[in-house]
Design a protein around this motif. Structure first.
Motif, mmCIF file in Angstrom:
data_model
loop_
_atom_site.group_PDB
_atom_site.id
_atom_site.type_symbol
_atom_site.label_atom_id
_atom_site.label_comp_id
_atom_site.label_asym_id
_atom_site.label_seq_id
_atom_site.Cartn_x
_atom_site.Cartn_y
_atom_site.Cartn_z
ATOM 1 N N TYR A 177 59.569 21.577 1.537
ATOM 2 C CA TYR A 177 58.474 20.991 2.283
ATOM 3 C C TYR A 177 58.814 19.514 2.358
ATOM 4 C CZ TYR A 177 56.604 25.158 0.230
ATOM 5 O OH TYR A 177 56.255 26.375 -0.165
ATOM 6 N N ASN A 178 60.204 19.154 2.417
ATOM 7 C CA ASN A 178 60.793 17.772 2.311
ATOM 8 C C ASN A 178 59.960 16.946 1.129
ATOM 9 O OD1 ASN A 178 62.246 17.354 4.573
ATOM 10 N ND2 ASN A 178 60.543 17.462 5.996
ATOM 11 N N THR A 179 59.869 17.617 0.166
ATOM 12 C CA THR A 179 59.488 16.912 -0.791
ATOM 13 C C THR A 179 60.583 16.012 -1.534
ATOM 14 O OG1 THR A 179 57.945 18.413 -1.567
ATOM 15 C CG2 THR A 179 58.587 16.930 -3.299
ATOM 16 N N SER A 210 57.297 11.624 -1.987
ATOM 17 C CA SER A 210 56.823 12.048 -1.032
ATOM 18 C C SER A 210 56.847 13.614 -0.429
ATOM 19 C CB SER A 210 57.257 11.135 0.302
ATOM 20 O OG SER A 210 58.617 11.494 0.459
ATOM 21 N N SER A 211 56.101 14.023 0.289
ATOM 22 C CA SER A 211 56.194 15.362 0.827
ATOM 23 C C SER A 211 55.676 15.426 2.303
ATOM 24 C CB SER A 211 55.374 16.207 -0.149
ATOM 25 O OG SER A 211 55.316 17.660 0.457
ATOM 26 N N SER A 212 56.184 16.486 3.106
ATOM 27 C CA SER A 212 55.602 16.731 4.445
ATOM 28 C C SER A 212 54.268 17.540 4.100
ATOM 29 C CB SER A 212 56.451 17.202 5.137
ATOM 30 O OG SER A 212 57.531 16.486 5.248
ATOM 31 N N TYR A 248 52.031 21.461 3.301
ATOM 32 C CA TYR A 248 52.593 22.522 3.520
ATOM 33 C C TYR A 248 51.168 23.289 4.266
ATOM 34 C CZ TYR A 248 50.907 23.417 -1.014
ATOM 35 O OH TYR A 248 50.085 23.236 -2.179
ATOM 36 N N PRO A 262 50.714 15.448 4.685
ATOM 37 C CA PRO A 262 51.778 14.540 4.158
ATOM 38 C C PRO A 262 51.350 13.485 3.564
ATOM 39 C CG PRO A 262 51.905 15.289 6.400
ATOM 40 C CD PRO A 262 50.886 15.641 6.180
ATOM 41 N N HIS A 322 52.748 10.263 0.700
ATOM 42 C CA HIS A 322 53.659 9.299 -0.196
ATOM 43 C C HIS A 322 53.004 8.498 -1.082
ATOM 44 C CE1 HIS A 322 53.147 6.385 2.871
ATOM 45 N NE2 HIS A 322 53.109 5.573 2.188
#
Lengths: 683, 202
Positions: A159-161, A185-187, A189, A202, A204
């Motif tokens: 999840y782009n974490t 940060s994360s996108s 889910y 998302p 940050h």
């Protein structure tokens, strides 16, 4: 403890050394004590376990500890011994964090990257900490500079974490400085692709911390710690008017200065300050019509000064005296105007040692407040070493939780949902309701509306009885039996009905509840490479009035699919919502040379989520969320003294509950690198 | 869940029919006939909220009564939103009254105790108390759902002074066993037993 914040991933000399050293704990008595001498139930989670487990935020690591239950409402809070997040005090280096929403302090706000250890004290500790320390106290001890060095680490996962950290420390003679910064940060889910927005949107956040200390001669030491937190999350959801969006923001500032006087080896006195501000701001727009949809502003200031003086009396007694003053200020568009609240308190504690075999602790605290009734909180604890292997401890303590600002000052009318109004207890009165009744605004005043009065704190009494047996240096087992009785619980009741038919609510000290159970922990060092830990908690809870009604056969329910009422048998009564009866964990830690690996299994049985048959109690199978077992694995190795690499998989079996565990993504992977620029061990 | 509830309702109806038909076959019809419960499904109680009037019902005839007869003694009970009135006191010219019997099994409630006090409507205080948890329903403000309180039912005196017991089963159209926020409210499903002989036993 390792000597450097990131030096402990693989096995090293310092680790094998630290294993011999006995852990110390400060939270239980507000003085540094060996863990084995503490008379109340305490768990210490060391830095190494946090690192090897790959935890990022405080909720990640607490979830893996026996008896701790992470709630998922208003962020992630923690339950201890079945007492909810409202009743758990969260400290950073001994100072409380503020900024609760719905009574919950969101543990996602706390990074665990610069933590030396986490101390968890179970059972009431209001005799030392005052309000909120009812179910327990969690104290995060951040790393202090003990050497010179700089480090940086970066972690990337599903999840782009992204979690990035950098820090360093410097000490020279009697001066020391450490600094730390984290970006997370994360996108997010999405569990439901059909609806607008994601399950977790998302976000940050930034955390920064600076600590400086300076000693003057042998008597005086002073220092300051600064902490800053900033979080931004996107929101996107559909409304009747179109899609709404915004970016709610949280900002938090903490300033903790101290000055310590070591007058003599026997007398030490410290003055501490806590100047904190928590701020959240949400502004959401319906894009299509460019109109504000939701606007919320909440700012809490918390200022405290406190003195604690420790005196050794004779050779057998340690006396602790303390006093403090707290001033809080609240500015929010939820209430009418800016609100202030002040508390003065004093506390005393005496620890008496009977040789090496027994220790007895007594404590008492008095909190005085203008807006609600004042409170005495006593504590008594004893620990006896029966043999070298066997020891017992028992403690009795009182806890309380002050009515919060919401319960005192809320003044809220929900026009979107039928125009109901909620008043804090200080925002309305019997006379005021009668006035509104005469003016025709109210249609009727309920029985509760005629009983409005000044709120009292919620309070609890807790008993813990524990035994610990050390078979040898490698195997030990602990059993703790606990019971907490909570009274005066504050809940909303209808005070009046408006002429429009909408309700008016306010707050009352009404309910009583209990939580009781057994917690057991086993530690086993199987060989020099492999160690195992296991924990289990059995928990029973009840709302006392609900239980009485059920026992008397006065509670009815409906069978699933049926409209007809049937009596609820005692065995169907499930107690308080959002509690698991069984919680267990098994953790394996393996180390060989530069390598490490962990396997952790965390189980919780079903927990109550909603009433389905109109009796408002937990009595039907479909009123529970499904229990689950989650597996996490991690592994890594260090390359020399400068580089560590680790990788892990959380939620290996992909356990998901799209409705009741929205905070738990499916299987997720991560990989992390850590680099130390230089390190001079000057110890 | 809806299917299940439909099943339950039809099961209940089937049982009622069986009991009713078996009674008819009884050799001695002049002897005491066991009273049977009548179920009324999805009775509209001012569902649009615009009409702003009560929906009236006669327990004696088992029929809805027109609004134009609201000032008469033809009706026994009436519904509007969550408010329930009986034909007496400030609500109507009849001899009606009621009280809420709490935490009791509807089926095993065989007789009205001699010391049971019937109340009459005197707005805004009604014989069937209004408000969540006070009378026949609980309101859950987290889900926005009105549920009838299991074990609570209304014991009432009709406009003509006869007695009945009446249990609200659902407040939603189609009587779903587990209502959700999208269900249409203000549709009463209830069952009642009416005692035509004027006695207080059922």
């Amino acid at each position: 403890m390792s000597l450097f914040p990131t030096a402990s991933m693989g096995q090293s000399d310092t680790d094998s050394l630290s294993r011999q050293l006995e852990p110390v704990v400060i939270t239980a008595t507000r003085t540094i004590r060996k863990l084995s001498n503490v008379a109340v139930p305490v768990t210490v989670v060391p830095e190494k376990v946090i690192r090897q487990s790959g935890a990022l935020r405080l909720n990640n690591i607490l979830k893996e500890q026996t008896g701790l239950y992470i709630t998922n409402s208003f962020g992630n809070g923690v339950q201890i011994q079945g007492l909810g997040p409202d009743y758990v005090l969260i400290l950073v280096d001994g100072e409380p964090l503020v900024g609760r929403n719905g009574g919950v302090l969101d543990l996602n706000r706390v990074t665990v990257n610069n933590i030396r250890q986490i101390e968890i004290v179970k059972g009431p500790s209001s005799s030392l900490y005052g309000s909120e320390a009812m179910g327990g106290v969690i104290n995060i001890i951040t790393d202090a500079s003990r050497s010179n060095g700089l480090y940086a680490n970066l972690r990337y996962g599903s999840y782009n974490t992204v979690d990035a950290n950098a820090g360093g420390s410097f000490s020279h003679k009697r001066f020391s400085l450490s600094a730390f910064v984290n970006r997370n940060s994360s996108s997010g889910y999405d569990f439901n692709k059909k609806d607008t927005g994601k399950t977790v949107m998302p976000f940050h956040s930034y955390t920064a911390q600076v600590k400086a200390e300076q000693g003057f001669g042998s008597i005086v030491k002073t220092g300051i710690s600064l902490r800053y937190y900033n979080e931004k999350q996107q929101t996107l959801y559909s409304t009747d008017y179109g899609i709404a969006q915004g970016s709610p923001r949280i900002r938090e500032y903490n300033i903790y200065p101290f000055i310590r006087f070591n007058f003599s080896p026997k007398v030490q006195s410290v003055f501490r300050g806590n100047f904190s501000q928590f701020e959240s701001e949400t502004m959401e727009y319906v894009k299509a019509i460019d109109t504000p949809y939701y606007n919320d502003f909440f700012q809490q200031r918390f200022n405290r000064i406190e003195n604690q003086t420790d005196i050794k009396l004779l050779e057998t007694n340690d006396l602790t005296l303390g006093a403090g003053y707290t001033r809080e200020r609240l500015n929010t568009n939820r209430y009418s105007g800016i609100k202030h609240n002040t508390t003065e308190y004093i506390f005393i504690q005496d620890e008496h040692r009977f040789g090496d075999r027994a220790v007895l602790i007594g404590g008492l605290r008095y909190d005085n407040n203008a807006a609600y009734a004042s409170r005495f909180s006593p504590k008594l604890a004893v620990r006896v070493k029966a043999t070298e292997k066997l020891s017992f401890s028992a403690s009795y303590g009182a806890g309380f939780k002050a009515p919060d600002f919401r319960q005192l000052y809320l003044n809220f009318t929900n026009n979107a949902a039928g125009g109901y109004t909620v008043y804090g207890a200080s925002e309305t009165s019997v006379a005021q309701l009668q006035q509104q009744f005469q003016a025709g605004i109210l249609d009727s005043i309920s029985a509760y509306g005629k009983m409005l009065k000044v709120l009292e704190p919620e309070y609890s009494r807790g008993v813990n009885i524990a035994g610990e047996y050390r078979f040898n240096n490698d195997i030990s087992v602990k059993v703790n039996v606990f019971r907490n009785d909570i009274d005066n619980m504050i809940i909303t009741r209808i005070v009046a009905i408006k002429s429009t038919g909408a309700y008016v609510y306010s707050y009352f000290n009404v309910n009583s509840a209990y939580t009781q159970g057994i917690e057991t922990n086993l530690k086993w060092r199987i060989n020099k490479n492999l160690s195992a830990e296991g924990g289990y908690q059995f928990l029973l809870t009840a709302d006392k009035e609900e239980l009485r009604q059920v026992k008397e056969g006065k509670t009815f329910g409906k069978k699933p699919g049926s409209l007809l009422s049937v009596q609820v048998p005692r065995k169907d009564y499930g107690g308080l919502m959002d509690r698991s009866k069984h919680m267990a964990n098994i953790k394996l830690f393996y180390e060989q040379g530069a390598w490490f690996a962990t396997l952790r299994g965390i189980y919780r049985s079903r927990w109550g989520v909603a009433d389905m048959d109109g009796n408002l109690i937990l009595n039907r199978d479909d009123e529970y969320a499904k229990g689950n077992l989650q597996l996490n694995v991690s592994g890594g190795r260090s390359f020399g003294k400068t580089i560590d690499v680790k990788a892990g998989i959380d939620n290996l079996t992909n356990v998901r509950d799209k409705r009741y565990m929205t905070d738990n993504p499916g299987i997720s992977f991560y990989i992390a690198f850590n680099y130390r620029f230089f390190q001079k061990n000057n110890q | 869940m809806r299917n299940k509830s439909a099943l339950a309702v039809s099961y209940f109806f089937a049982m009622t029919m069986i009991i009713a038909s078996s009674c008819k076959k009884d050799d001695k019809p002049e002897e005491e006939i066991p009273l049977t419960a009548t179920e009324v499904k999805s009775f509209a109680a001012d569902p649009t909220a615009n009409d702003n009037h009560y929906a009236f019902y006669s327990l004696e005839t088992g029929k809805e009564i027109a609004v134009s007869d609201s000032a008469s003694s033809k009706w026994d009970i009436a519904f509007r939103s969550t408010t329930i009135i009986t034909n007496g006191g400030a609500s109507g010219p009849g001899a009606g009254g009621a009280f809420v019997q709490r935490a009791t099994s509807f089926d095993s409630y065989a007789a009205i105790a001699a010391d049971s006090a019937f109340h009459t409507d005197n707005a805004p205080a009604y014989a069937v108390p209004t408000g969540s948890g006070n009378g026949w329903y609980n309101y859950d403000f987290t889900t926005n759902i009105i549920s009838s309180i299991p074990g609570n039912f209304i014991v009432l005196r009709t406009a003509s002074g006869k007695y009945a017991k009446l249990e609200i089963l659902s407040y939603y159209k189609g009587a779903p066993a587990t209502p959700v926020a999208d269900d249409v409210a203000r549709y009463y499903t209830f069952r009642f037993i009416y005692q035509p002989d004027g006695s207080k036993s059922f």
